[in-house]
Design a protein around this motif. Sequence first.
Motif, short mmCIF file in Angstrom:
data_model
loop_
_atom_site.label_atom_id
_atom_site.label_comp_id
_atom_site.label_asym_id
_atom_site.label_seq_id
_atom_site.Cartn_x
_atom_site.Cartn_y
_atom_site.Cartn_z
N GLN A 24 35.28 104.25 -72.92
CA GLN A 24 35.03 105.34 -72.32
C GLN A 24 34.53 106.50 -73.20
OE1 GLN A 24 38.73 104.89 -69.13
NE2 GLN A 24 37.72 107.08 -69.41
N GLY A 25 33.45 107.08 -73.09
CA GLY A 25 32.87 108.06 -74.07
C GLY A 25 31.96 107.61 -74.99
N ASP A 26 31.78 106.13 -75.13
CA ASP A 26 30.75 105.70 -75.98
C ASP A 26 29.38 105.95 -75.47
OD1 ASP A 26 32.79 104.55 -77.49
OD2 ASP A 26 32.39 102.55 -76.93
N GLY A 27 28.29 106.13 -76.55
CA GLY A 27 26.91 106.38 -76.23
C GLY A 27 26.55 105.07 -75.69
N MET A 28 25.57 105.56 -74.85
CA MET A 28 24.79 104.20 -74.50
C MET A 28 23.60 103.67 -75.30
SD MET A 28 22.75 103.53 -70.74
CE MET A 28 22.19 101.91 -70.20
N ASP A 29 24.04 102.55 -76.17
CA ASP A 29 22.89 102.29 -77.00
C ASP A 29 22.28 100.65 -76.24
OD1 ASP A 29 23.46 103.96 -78.89
OD2 ASP A 29 25.52 102.62 -79.39
N SER A 30 23.17 100.01 -75.65
CA SER A 30 22.61 98.67 -74.93
C SER A 30 23.23 98.52 -73.71
CB SER A 30 23.11 97.54 -75.97
OG SER A 30 22.71 97.76 -77.31
N VAL A 31 22.39 97.45 -72.97
CA VAL A 31 23.10 97.04 -71.64
C VAL A 31 23.47 95.40 -72.13
CG1 VAL A 31 22.08 98.22 -69.96
CG2 VAL A 31 20.86 96.24 -70.78
N PHE A 32 24.57 94.70 -71.43
CA PHE A 32 25.12 93.46 -71.72
C PHE A 32 24.75 92.58 -70.59
CE2 PHE A 32 27.14 96.86 -74.10
CZ PHE A 32 27.10 96.25 -75.50
N VAL A 33 24.73 91.40 -70.57
CA VAL A 33 25.01 90.49 -69.76
C VAL A 33 25.71 89.22 -70.13
CG1 VAL A 33 22.61 89.36 -70.41
CG2 VAL A 33 23.55 89.00 -68.15
N ALA A 34 26.59 88.71 -69.41
CA ALA A 34 27.47 87.65 -69.79
C ALA A 34 26.48 86.38 -69.48
CB ALA A 34 28.69 87.61 -69.19
N ARG A 35 26.31 85.55 -70.31
CA ARG A 35 25.69 84.20 -70.20
C ARG A 35 26.32 83.27 -69.41
NH1 ARG A 35 21.22 83.32 -73.41
NH2 ARG A 35 21.46 81.11 -73.91
N ASP A 36 27.98 83.36 -69.87
CA ASP A 36 28.87 82.94 -68.99
C ASP A 36 30.30 83.70 -69.09
OD1 ASP A 36 30.51 82.01 -71.47
OD2 ASP A 36 28.37 80.84 -71.79
N GLY A 37 31.21 83.48 -68.26
CA GLY A 37 32.45 84.37 -68.44
C GLY A 37 32.32 85.54 -67.52
N GLY B 20 27.04 97.80 -68.18
CA GLY B 20 26.60 99.14 -69.08
C GLY B 20 25.72 100.06 -68.64
N LEU B 21 25.46 99.88 -66.91
CA LEU B 21 24.55 100.87 -66.56
C LEU B 21 25.29 102.09 -65.90
CD1 LEU B 21 22.53 98.26 -64.19
CD2 LEU B 21 21.80 99.17 -66.43
N ASP B 22 26.43 102.03 -66.09
CA ASP B 22 27.34 103.30 -65.67
C ASP B 22 27.03 104.63 -66.53
OD1 ASP B 22 28.92 101.89 -67.63
OD2 ASP B 22 30.08 103.74 -67.95
N ALA B 23 26.34 104.43 -67.61
CA ALA B 23 25.91 105.35 -68.65
C ALA B 23 24.35 106.03 -68.50
CB ALA B 23 26.13 105.13 -70.09
N LEU B 24 23.87 105.23 -67.58
CA LEU B 24 22.46 105.79 -67.44
C LEU B 24 22.14 107.09 -67.13
CD1 LEU B 24 20.80 102.95 -65.29
CD2 LEU B 24 20.02 103.89 -67.70
N GLY B 25 23.14 107.91 -66.36
CA GLY B 25 22.98 109.22 -66.10
C GLY B 25 23.22 110.16 -67.20
N SER B 26 24.37 110.24 -67.72
CA SER B 26 25.02 110.94 -68.76
C SER B 26 24.50 110.58 -70.09
CB SER B 26 26.47 111.31 -68.70
OG SER B 26 27.03 110.09 -68.83
N GLY B 27 24.21 109.12 -70.46
CA GLY B 27 23.97 108.61 -71.82
C GLY B 27 25.43 108.42 -72.27
N GLU B 28 26.91 108.42 -71.58
CA GLU B 28 27.84 108.21 -72.24
C GLU B 28 28.69 107.03 -71.01
OE1 GLU B 28 30.21 111.48 -73.32
OE2 GLU B 28 29.01 111.96 -75.19
N HIS B 29 29.24 106.15 -71.61
CA HIS B 29 30.01 105.60 -70.59
C HIS B 29 31.25 106.22 -70.05
CE1 HIS B 29 27.69 101.84 -71.47
NE2 HIS B 29 27.76 102.15 -72.49
N ARG B 30 31.39 106.01 -68.89
CA ARG B 30 32.56 106.59 -68.06
C ARG B 30 33.65 105.72 -67.89
NH1 ARG B 30 32.78 105.75 -62.60
NH2 ARG B 30 30.78 104.72 -61.85
N CYS B 31 33.59 104.45 -68.38
CA CYS B 31 34.45 103.62 -68.21
C CYS B 31 34.65 102.43 -69.24
CB CYS B 31 34.26 102.52 -66.64
SG CYS B 31 32.41 101.71 -66.73
N GLU B 32 35.32 101.34 -69.25
CA GLU B 32 35.27 100.46 -70.26
C GLU B 32 35.10 99.25 -69.50
OE1 GLU B 32 39.12 100.72 -72.39
OE2 GLU B 32 38.86 102.50 -73.10
#
Length: 254
Positions: free
Chosen positions: A56-69, A95-107
């Motif tokens: 929470q609070g980290d800036g949005m630098d990347s989006v992620f996708v699990a290839r497995d898991g 990681g799309l939760d940060a699209l609006g504010s630019g900061e992650h609101r969750c972990e």
Amino acid sequence: MATTPIDVLTLRRGCAHCTLQQLCLPAGIGREELERLDEIVKRKRPVEVGERLFRQGDGMDSVFVARDGAFKTVLVSEDGEEQVIGFHLPGELIGLDALGSGEHRCEAVALTRANVCEVPFDDLSGVAARIPGLQRQLMRVIGQSVGRDQDHREILVRRQASERIALFLHGLSERFEKIGQAADRLRLPMSREDIARFLGLALETVSRGFTRLQEDGVIAVHGRKVEILDMDELQRLAHGAEGDAPPKKGARSG
């Protein structure tokens, strides 16, 4: 100067089971465009159980996708209590939760050991602007994420615990089917406690709900393996129709 030929088949196999197949391989994509896409995708080391992709609070630098898991997204209160707000299966963007504010609101926390691709969002947006169809496909995936948030809200407004549990299992079945896995044989990556926190229920209530569905012949449970025996009945229960039809022969009442 000669260039190393790109192994298109290897790239296609690499993204065969994630949403990046749709993002990276739109119809008619050329070799140069495919090379550019492959350059921006960072294949990270394996992520271990309990490890976080972001906090929470980290800036949005990347989006992620699990290839497995699989992963869960959580809100953490000041006293350390976790509220589970989402689950992410293989192939679903995280990681799309940060699209609006630019900061992650969750972990984002790994539920299982996972291999993750990291995609710098600015790079992805830049490439999407130059490849016909890629921008539309990116928006489609973002829309799917918004849809899952809406599904969660729909679950939480249901008054009956049985409806919440049935709706959760039915929705999860549909998502497994979309990523190419069996819709009626689910291996749950999340614990019962995580499910309870996601559904806003007590752990004991979730356990009783699973037991009742099994006794009524709707599902069969073996640890974290759930086999859906009657998909129509599960869908009926998910939409609040528990009292609309008599119980099946052999099913317990009450």
